[in-house]
Design an enzyme around this catalytic site. Structure first.
Site, PDB file in Angstrom:
ATOM      1  N   LYS A 191       0.858  -1.180   0.000  1.00  9.84           N
ATOM      2  CA  LYS A 191       0.000   0.000   0.000  1.00  9.84           C
ATOM      3  C   LYS A 191       0.892   1.227   0.000  1.00  9.84           C
ATOM      4  CE  LYS A 191      -1.541   2.976   2.711  1.00  9.84           C
ATOM      5  NZ  LYS A 191      -1.742   4.279   2.004  1.00  9.84           N
ATOM      6  N   GLY A 244       7.033   5.239   8.161  1.00 14.12           N
ATOM      7  CA  GLY A 244       6.156   6.394   8.304  1.00 14.12           C
ATOM      8  C   GLY A 244       6.281   6.982   9.687  1.00 14.12           C
ATOM      9  N   SER A 245       5.241   7.633  10.153  1.00 11.73           N
ATOM     10  CA  SER A 245       5.299   8.337  11.428  1.00 11.73           C
ATOM     11  C   SER A 245       5.267   7.364  12.604  1.00 11.73           C
ATOM     12  CB  SER A 245       4.123   9.309  11.546  1.00 11.73           C
ATOM     13  OG  SER A 245       2.919   8.608  11.763  1.00 11.73           O
ATOM     14  N   THR A 246       5.800   7.811  13.727  1.00 10.06           N
ATOM     15  CA  THR A 246       5.784   6.998  14.939  1.00 10.06           C
ATOM     16  C   THR A 246       4.356   6.698  15.381  1.00 10.06           C
ATOM     17  OG1 THR A 246       7.931   7.836  15.653  1.00 10.06           O
ATOM     18  CG2 THR A 246       6.501   6.943  17.363  1.00 10.06           C
ATOM     19  N   GLY A 249       3.011   3.970  13.261  1.00 14.34           N
ATOM     20  CA  GLY A 249       3.733   2.746  13.586  1.00 14.34           C
ATOM     21  C   GLY A 249       3.158   2.077  14.828  1.00 14.34           C
ATOM     22  N   GLU A 267       9.697   1.282  10.807  1.00 15.70           N
ATOM     23  CA  GLU A 267      10.790   2.251  10.698  1.00 15.70           C
ATOM     24  C   GLU A 267      10.094   3.606  10.695  1.00 15.70           C
ATOM     25  OE1 GLU A 267      12.735   5.142   9.602  1.00 15.70           O
ATOM     26  OE2 GLU A 267      12.611   4.312   7.577  1.00 15.70           O
ATOM     27  N   CYS A 302      13.228  11.020   6.726  1.00 14.07           N
ATOM     28  CA  CYS A 302      13.063  10.631   8.131  1.00 14.07           C
ATOM     29  C   CYS A 302      14.366  10.767   8.907  1.00 14.07           C
ATOM     30  CB  CYS A 302      12.517   9.213   8.232  1.00 14.07           C
ATOM     31  SG  CYS A 302      13.506   7.963   7.397  1.00 14.07           S
TER      32      CYS A 302
END
Length: 498
Positions: A191, A244-246, A249, A267, A302
């Site tokens: 995706k 992507g973002s924390t 995640g 990650e 990032c």
């Protein structure tokens, strides 16, 4: 391509065909709902394509396709030499279509087409080639046992791997996940970010052309709360790799617990420190790379070196060098080779960056940039921005901005620099500039980061793992260690008459 002009790139862009449907079981198909979303060029505000907006039903179809292919063994149980040949062919096809991939990523998310053509697309081909070459060079193990026992430890593919990738490096991030997962024998359901799905769709089409069987590599464009969530909660997805973002995640970790305990490899965010000591003799090189480390790809990286800690005795001189470099890195049309920065990915991200900038004007010393601008009256562009004398506790120094915004923080002693560098919820990357070998090793040892670059920034290669510590996540892309994510260790114990 290296000598293409703006007119050349613009002409070639006008002739592009945009794949806009989902890619499931080897075919382009509409979303089951018939819903679409617009893919918009952030540099011009033009609509590039109406892309299939996938949801649960589409993810179900893609996962079922991947599972059927996996169980049939048409990829998972083929000779490693066959998988190697197919992925090498895919690497060649990416190279043959380098110009198209560069344009797709540039138009879709605003990056400089020259960067996409010389870094991103060639890198994607390289990583597919590297993992293809690794397939027949990873050996299983025989455990030490007593007479009459033979214990074989083998790496086996997991099954169906979900991959959710970000918008800042659309083709590269799709490759970082898919190349290793496919090399290991898995099926993949990818995706891509809704802001930049076009290159992933073209990649899947070329994968089938290279010989990847139908159903083994599927792409389901859509939104995080629809297609992304459906993948995360799916009971037949064995592993999900995420960049992507924390915050998101953590959501995928929750989805795993709510479903089938699938492996999650996040990650996530970063706020990477760059430490420049007074014993660094080549301050010009340090300034060049400090500017590159935050302004490359519009700061949408990032691992961007967004926190700059400079020893106080050289701080003013160093900031002057940075301001001069920022002046030479002004944004422009991404299709113009003369441009030094491209567009921010969309209006929402641009607004978020500017909120940090406006707040920072009240708390720190703005010495460069600090404005949103347009190119030819359009687009999402932010000037390269530098804040000096930033407090270590300021949001400028704490939060991931994901834009071309640098925070400069002075320090007096090595211990202070290390303490501030480590005082973050993130631990993705760090850089150290010094000509003292003992200091380079000593400071590197103490920095809590997945990668520490000495006298450079953001060093990476196919041979070394990329990932972080703390809330930057524990997933690792690149290197042979990537196979750890996409395989299971299986022991076969045989008793025999000695």
């Amino acid at each position: 391509m290296l000598d293409y002009t703006k007119a050349d790139w613009t002409k070639r862009a006008s002739g592009l065909t945009m794949r806009h449907q989902a890619f499931i079981n080897g075919k382009f198909v509409d979303a089951a709902s018939g819903e679409t979303f617009q893919s918009i060029n952030p540099a011009t505000d033009a609509v590039l394509a109406d892309v299939a907006s996938c949801d649960l039903e589409d993810v179900n179809r893609a996962v079922a396709s991947g599972r059927a292919a996996f169980e049939a063994g048409i990829w998972s149980r083929t000779d490693p030499a066959h998988r190697k040949a197919v992925l090498l062919k895919l690497a060649d096809l990416i190279r043959e279509n380098l110009e198209e991939f560069a344009l797709l990523d540039s138009l879709d998310m605003g990056k400089l087409v020259t960067d996409a053509a010389t870094i991103d697309a060639p890198g994607s081909a390289h990583f597919f080639q590297w993992y293809a070459e690794a397939i027949d060079k990873i050996y299983d193990e025989v455990a030490p046992t007593g007479p009459g026992d033979l214990a074989i430890v083998a790496r086996v593919p997991l099954g169906v791997v979900g991959a959710v990738t970000p918008w800042n490096f659309p083709l590269d991030m799709a490759t970082w996940k898919a190349a290793a997962a496919l090399a290991a024998g898995n099926s993949v359901v990818l995706k891509p970010a809704e802001q930049s799905p076009l290159s992933a769709l073209r990649l899947a089409e070329l994968a089938v052309e290279a010989g990847v069987p139908d159903g083994v590599f599927n792409v389901v464009p859509g939104f995080g709360h629809t297609a992304g969530q459906a993948l995360g909660l799916h009971m037949d997805v064995d592993c999900l790799a995420f960049t992507g973002s924390t915050l998101i995640g953590k959501k995928f970790m929750e989805y795993s617990g709510q479903s089938n305990l699938k492996q999650i490899w996040p990650e996530t965010g970063g706020k990477s420190p760059n430490l420049v000591f007074a014993d660094c003799e080549n301050l010009d090189a340090a300034a060049d790379m400090a500017a590159f480390g935050i302004f490359f790809n519009q700061g949408e990286v990032c691992s961007a070196n967004s926190r700059l800690y400079v020893e106080r005795s050289i701080k003013d001189e160093f900031v002057e060098k940075l301001v001069a470099r920022a002046a030479g890195m002004q944004p422009g049309d991404p299709l113009d080779p003369a441009s030094k920065m491209g567009a921010i990915v969309d209006r929402k991200q641009t607004e978020g960056v500017m909120k940090f900038v406006e707040a920072g004007k009240q708390t720190a010393n703005l010495v460069a940039g600090g404005e949103q601008v347009h190119v030819d009256g359009k687009g999402c562009f932010v000037l390269p921005t530098i804040f000096d004398d930033v407090s270590h506790d300021d949001a400028l120094a704490r939060d991931e901005i994901f834009g071309p915004v640098l925070s400069v923080i002075p320090f007096d002693a090595e211990e202070d620099a290390i303490r501030m560098a480590n005082d973050s919820v993130y631990g993705l990357a760090a850089s150290v500039w010094t000509d003292n070998l003992s200091r380079a090793l000593r400071v590197s040892d103490r920095l809590m980061a997945g990668t520490v670059s000495v006298n450079t920034v953001d060093a990476l290669s196919a041979m070394t793992p990329f990932g972080g510590m703390k809330q930057s996540g524990f997933g690792r892309d690149l290197s042979l260690h990537s196979f750890d994510k996409y395989t299971a260790l299986k022991t076969t114990w045989i008793k025999y008459a000695p």
